[in-house]
Design an enzyme around this catalytic site. Structure first.
Site, PDB file in Angstrom:
ATOM      1  N   SER A   1     -92.094  67.925 -16.150  1.00 35.18           N
ATOM      2  CA  SER A   1     -92.413  66.809 -15.265  1.00 35.18           C
ATOM      3  C   SER A   1     -94.298  66.812 -15.933  1.00 35.18           C
ATOM      4  O   SER A   1     -94.866  67.910 -15.531  1.00 35.18           O
ATOM      5  CB  SER A   1     -92.460  66.449 -13.959  1.00 35.18           C
ATOM      6  OG  SER A   1     -92.681  65.507 -13.466  1.00 35.18           O
TER       7      SER A   1
ATOM      8  N   TYR B   1     -93.138  69.158  -5.287  1.00 33.44           N
ATOM      9  CA  TYR B   1     -92.615  69.169  -6.486  1.00 33.44           C
ATOM     10  C   TYR B   1     -92.938  69.440  -7.631  1.00 33.44           C
ATOM     11  O   TYR B   1     -92.189  70.501  -8.169  1.00 33.44           O
ATOM     12  CB  TYR B   1     -91.841  67.259  -6.745  1.00 33.44           C
ATOM     13  CG  TYR B   1     -90.863  66.614  -8.061  1.00 33.44           C
ATOM     14  CD1 TYR B   1     -90.024  67.305  -8.700  1.00 33.44           C
ATOM     15  CD2 TYR B   1     -92.222  65.845  -8.518  1.00 33.44           C
ATOM     16  CE1 TYR B   1     -89.668  66.865  -9.521  1.00 33.44           C
ATOM     17  CE2 TYR B   1     -91.499  65.989  -9.720  1.00 33.44           C
ATOM     18  CZ  TYR B   1     -89.867  66.027 -10.679  1.00 33.44           C
ATOM     19  OH  TYR B   1     -89.705  65.712 -11.700  1.00 33.44           O
TER      20      TYR B   1
END
Length: 254
Positions: A149, A162
């Site tokens: 990501s 995250y």
């Protein structure tokens, strides 16, 4: 775009019940790749496998598996090997995004993200690395693709854990390249920005969910099909070419 050099390959795709995993499975199968679909939701996998099989005789195997459970991954690998034999393409698309302020102390969310985004990817890599190395030794193309990501190196408030899991996956990809590259196994790390997938639906914080919706409205987002297209492009290159790190963003996302 056609990626006919992919025909005849065998892929394992995690997170295949939805989003980027499902889109990748559909596209690869349409190019003649046998696809093993791994995810927890068996019914969704069966539906996708049926659609792929109905479309021009594609070959798909639905394998209910939980990447957070070692025994489940081992059983999945055994089934894939029995049905399809050795694989030469692995796509780690399983992931979960659970943002919250760190001070909220959501240890349950931290553990779930670590187990899925990091350890889950490692379990799958361990299960199929020998396949990739053997395929490359035979002169065939072999690929490991990890979906990380933009959060791996761009910080966002309340996404600390995250982002840390995705940074770990990005670094893992770079490190694995030093081990697998000399044996002709390509390792690609893809870092998407805003992408329309089920990840946004995991968020249980109303304020953060609203912020995410606002970002999509203001900046637009990529589709899962567009990420799948990038994966197909990457893995269809000549075997001596490794697109090692790909960052893909909507044009309006800085």
């Amino acid at each position: 775009m056609l990626y006919d050099t992919l025909a005849g390959r065998t892929a394992v795709i995690t997170g295949a019940a939805s989003g980027m995993g499902a889109a990748t499975a559909r596209l690869l199968a349409a190019q003649g790749v046998r696809v093993a679909l791994l995810a927890r939701r068996a019914e969704r996998l069966e539906e996708l496998a049926a659609k792929i099989t109905a479309a021009d005789g594609g070959r798909a195997l639905a394998v209910a598996a939980d990447v957070t459970d070692q025994a489940s991954v081992d059983a999945a690998a055994d089934l894939v090997h029995r049905e399809f034999g050795r694989v030469d393409l692995v796509v780690n698309a399983a992931g979960v995004m659970l943002p919250n302020p760190l001070e909220a102390g959501r240890a349950d969310e931290w553990q779930r993200m670590l187990d899925t985004n990091v350890t889950g990817a490692l379990r799958v890599i361990r299960a199929f690395t020998a396949d990739l190395v053997a395929a490359a030794a035979e002169g065939r193309t072999a690929d490991l693709v990890n979906i990380s990501s933009i959060g791996a190196h761009i910080t966002f408030p309340h996404y600390a854990v995250y982002g840390a899991t995705k940074a770990a996956l990005t670094h893992l990809s770079a490190s694995l390249r030093t081990e697998l590259g000399p044996r002709d196994v390509r390792v690609t790390n893809i870092e998407p920005g805003l992408t329309d997938s089920e990840l946004a639906g995991h968020v249980d914080n109303a304020e953060l969910s609203g912020q995410l919706d606002g970002m999509f409205e203001a900046l637009g987002g990529l589709s899962s099909d567009e990420i799948a297209d990038l994966i197909a492009y990457t893995t269809s290159r000549a075997r001596h070419i490794n697109l090692r790190q790909l960052v893909v963003l909507p044009t309006r996302q800085a």
